[in-house]
Structures are given as structure tokens and as C-alpha cells.
Design an enzyme around this catalytic site. Structure first.
Site, PDB file in Angstrom:
ATOM      1  N   GLY A   1      44.409  -1.752   4.246  1.00  0.00           N
ATOM      2  CA  GLY A   1      43.240  -0.891   4.416  1.00  0.00           C
ATOM      3  C   GLY A   1      41.978  -1.728   4.317  1.00  0.00           C
TER       4      GLY A   1
ATOM      5  CB  CYS B   1      19.885  11.157 -14.206  1.00  0.00           C
ATOM      6  SG  CYS B   1      18.633  11.758 -13.088  1.00  0.00           S
ATOM      7  CD  GLU B   2      26.286   9.198 -14.537  1.00  0.00           C
ATOM      8  OE1 GLU B   2      27.030   8.273 -14.925  1.00  0.00           O
ATOM      9  OE2 GLU B   2      26.695  10.230 -14.002  1.00  0.00           O
TER      10      GLU B   2
ATOM     11  CE1 TYR C   1      40.702   2.457  -0.537  1.00  0.00           C
ATOM     12  CE2 TYR C   1      40.332   0.089  -0.344  1.00  0.00           C
ATOM     13  CZ  TYR C   1      41.174   1.170  -0.270  1.00  0.00           C
ATOM     14  OH  TYR C   1      42.492   0.987   0.052  1.00  0.00           O
TER      15      TYR C   1
END
Ligand code: LLP
Length: 421
Positions: A277, A346-347, A375
């Protein structure tokens, strides 16, 4: 090698300048190169020349309809892990006999869908799954061609979240138990044993784990044949890694991987399948973002982009490295400085890179994340109600939006507010 090069000081996707795409679709966006997809698929084809083989692209890496239709047009089979991926493959024109169904938790509905629509084989991962498949196939009056995925207990030497071949992982059947599971499979109605499957992990940067696993599969092939099973196909999985960090040593090439396959199983008279992949799609895609602000922090500068962890989760999830480059080529010898490159979510985990050396960047500049074709878009979400970003496909000087950015109305109207709220 890919087809994202600077021409006249501006990064292009094939012959299309990235600022042109940004002007048409807005940032952030994903862009993929047909030529790179083609090249990577052909690398595997060439690596397996002389062997009876099928390259089944692992659609989970990038399942956009245009991407899979392009690969299908080159002759790729597909490795699917859900009913949704199966339907995508069919919609892209892939015939059932070129679709392999992998995954540890196939539902009976998914089995039914694949059996009636046509399937090359199911890679079965447990005895209960085998029983369920036997019941579903028998009830339809059909026969399910199967391999059993074996777990060879091999350390793939990759990130723990994407290693799948150790005994503590949920995947496959312990290889030592394979003979009894094959005996069970042979006794079940609606099941036809055709081969063996193995997949030990993703982003492998060393051939040795592949060798260890494939040697075990070779031994098992010989043993199962003596026990009367007609083992005529080996699915050797995917997992060959890509160079995410260009300054690092590159992982082995598909030719070296192909040579290993030939060496270990080439004399068994089997049909070989592989399920790559990342190596096909990874370096065939970029994520392009704009710089919103450059913020001076305590002892560090933050480059705040309009792309965030919801668009590309790999750095937050696996601590993954992506090369991040300015779209306008920096003058040679231009001074570099360290930035923490972050998104607006917000992290604190919404950090793409820490103390990354970059030439001086200003608000409004475009930057490109390399190796984002696999991915990337498939793992994105609308966290913080940030719309899924558009995907663009380029071929020579042509570009097309292959998935449009949804509008806020579309996003909001997907939800339903019950009358009793
Ligand atoms: N076959 C099976 C059964 C798989 O589980 C996978 C990947 C592949 C083939 C394809 O492996 P590849 O050639 O792409 O390495 N989200 C993670 C990667 C997850 C891989 C899952 N399985 C990442 O972003 O690194």
C-alpha cells in the site's frame, strides 16, 4: 523517486505548479501524481517478473476512486479490508477475481457481499471466522476460496502500532497451530483451501524480518502439502517501507524485496501475491498547506498552518516524520531556523514537527508535506468541524479535483436533531 520537483523555483506536481492548485481549490489539500503511482506499481511488477504473481494494492493506504481506478487500469488487484473497500474496488471496475479480502473481523454481511459479487480469496484469521465463512458460503450454495493468515511470531522492527507479526498481536493464527486449522478448513463445507497468507507489519525498513517470515511460510507450505493440502498460492502481504526522511538511508528497494521472494519461495511452484500500500501511494502524494501565523513563543517559534492533525494524523499518532518543504524554493545557502510546526486544533498533540529546521517562512507562504499519499486522506476526520480537505490528481499538465471539500451546510445537515430535543 517521485514527480514533485522544483521547476523555475516553484514546486510542481508533474507539470502543474502547486500555487495554481492552491488558487483553484484553496488550502489545505492533498495532491497525487499519476506518474508516481504508475512508477511504483511497475517497480513491484518488475520485481516479480518471471514469477506467477499478482500485485494487490492495499487500498487502505489511499482508497480514492480515481487512485484505485488508475491502479486497476495498470492491472493491479486490490487488497480490501471491509465491505466498503470491496464496493469501492468493484465501482472502480476491479473484477472479483482480482480482489483479496483481508482483515481480522469480517462480518457475515461482508462475507455474503464478497461471495455473491465475486472474490479471489478470503484471508481467514481465526477458527470462528472460518466456521462463519463456511456457514455463509454453504447457505448461498457457494464455495469460498481461502488462505489462512499465519502469525509467524517475527519482530518486524517497526513502530509498535503497525507491527502485526508477533504472537501478542491480534493477527493471524499462531503458525504452530496452522496444521490443525488447515485440517479443520479442509473438513468444512463451502471452503476451499488454496494457500497461505502472512503480513508482519508496515513501514519495514529491513528485509530480514520478511526473510524470517517467508522462510516459515515456505516450511509450512511443504508440510501442508505432505498432509494433502493443495497449497498453490502464497499471499506475502505488504509492508515494504518508504524513505520519509530524505536525509536518512533509504529502505530496501522493491527489486531487492522481489529477489528475496524469488530466493525463498521461487521454487515452490506457487502463485505469489503481495499487498503493498504505502510504497505505491506514499510518495505519490503531498499535503499542501498555508502558513497562517508565525508566533513567537518562549524560546521557540511556532509555524501555525491551516492543516491540522485531523488532516494528517500520522505525526500525532505514530510520532511520524514527514519532510516539510516550502513550495517556493529557498535560495541556495539561505539561513535555516528551527520551528515547531503546528495546526490550529485545540490539542498540543496537533504538532507536525518540533524544532524543524526550515528557511525563514512568512504568513501566506505555502508548505508541502512529502510522503503524504498513503495513510493521509484516508485517516483524516472532521474533528473540530474542519471539513475533509480536497484531493487533487495530476497527470502531466492536467489536474482534477477527485474529492471536493464539503460545504459547512453539507457537514451540518449530515446530523439529525430529533423532534424531542
Ligand atoms: N496487507 C495487510 C493485511 C495490512 O494490514 C496492511 C497494512 C497492508 C497489506 C499494507 O501495508 P503497507 O504496504 O501499506 O505497509 N496507518 C499506518 C499504517 C497501517 C498499516 C496497516 N496495514 C501508518 O500511517 O503508518
Amino acid at each position: 523517486m517521485d514527480h514533485f520537483l522544483y521547476k523555475d523555483g516553484v514546486l510542481h506536481a508533474e507539470d502543474v505548479p502547486l500555487p495554481q492548485i492552491a488558487a483553484e481549490v484553496g488550502t489545505p489539500f492533498y495532491v497525487y501524481s499519476c506518474a508516481t503511482l504508475t512508477r511504483h506499481f511497475h517497480l513491484f511488477e518488475e520485481a516479480l517478473t518471471g514469477l506467477d504473481h499478482l500485485v494487490c494494492y492495499a487500498m487502505k493506504a489511499n482508497s480514492n476512486q480515481a487512485v484505485i481506478a488508475h491502479l486497476a487500469g495498470l492491472g493491479a488487484g486490490m487488497d480490501v479490508v471491509s465491505g466498503g473497500e470491496y464496493l469501492r474496488a468493484k465501482a472502480a471496475g476491479v473484477p472479483g477475481e482480482r480482489i483479496v479480502f483481508s482483515g481480522v473481523g469480517k462480518t457475515r454481511d461482508e462475507m455474503r457481499m464478497a461471495l455473491t459479487g465475486g472474490i479471489r480469496q478470503f484471508n481467514v484469521e481465526s477458527e470462528p471466522e472460518l466456521t462463519a465463512l463456511s456457514e455463509v458460503a454453504s447457505s448461498l450454495g457457494l464455495t469460498a476460496p481461502i488462505t489462512v493468515r499465519v502469525n509467524p511470531d517475527v519482530d518486524a522492527r517497526t513502530h509498535e502500532k503497525i507491527a502485526t507479526g508477533k504472537s501478542e498481536n491480534k493477527f493471524g493464527i499462531p503458525i504452530a497451530r496452522a496444521p490443525e486449522v488447515y485440517a479443520m478448513a479442509a473438513s468444512l463445507p463451502g471452503i476451499e483451501v488454496i494457500g497461505i497468507d502472512v503480513h508482519i507489519g508496515s513501514q519495514l525498513t529491513d528485509l530480514e524480518p520478511f526473510r524470517l517470515a517467508y522462510e516459515k511460510v515456505r516450511d509450512l507450505t511443504l508440510r501442508l502439502r505432505t498432509e494433502g493440502h493443495d497449497i498453490r498460492r502464497l499471499d506475502l502481504g505488504g509492508g515494504l517501507g518508504i524513505p520519509y526522511e530524505r536525509s536518512n538511508t533509504a529502505p530496501p528497494l522493491p527489486t531487492e524485496y522481489g529477489a528475496l521472494i524469488r530466493e525463498v519461495v521461487g521454487d515452490l511452484g506457487v502463485e505469489v501475491e503481495i499487498e503493498p500500500g504505502r510504497l505505491i501511494a506514499g510518495n505519490a502524494g503531498l499535503l499542501v498547506a498555508s502558513v497562517l501565523y508565525v508566533k513567537e513563543g518562549e524560546g521557540r517559534d511556532f509555524l501555525i498552518l491551516d492543516a491540522a492533525m485531523n488532516d494528517l494524523i500520522r505525526p500525532a499518532m505514530y510520532g511520524a516524520w514527514h519532510d516539510i518543504v516550502p513550495v517556493v524554493e529557498p535560495a541556495p545557502g539561505l539561513e535555516q531556523r528551527p520551528y515547531d510546526i503546528v495546526g490550529p486544533v485545540c490539542e498540543s498533540g496537533d504538532t507536525f514537527a518540533k524544532q524543524r529546521q526550515m528557511p525563514t517562512i512568512s504568513p501566506g507562504n505555502l508548505v508541502a508535506f512529502r510522503s503524504a499519499g498513503a495513510y493521509g486522506a484516508v485517516m483524516s476526520s472532521e474533528y473540530n468541524t474542519r471539513p475533509l480537505i480536497p484531493e487533487v490528481l495530476v497527470k502531466d499538465d492536467q489536474m482534477a479535483v477527485i474529492r471536493a471539500r464539503p460545504t459547512f451546510d453539507e457537514i451540518i445537515n449530515r446530523d439529525t436533531v430529533p423532534a424531542w430535543v
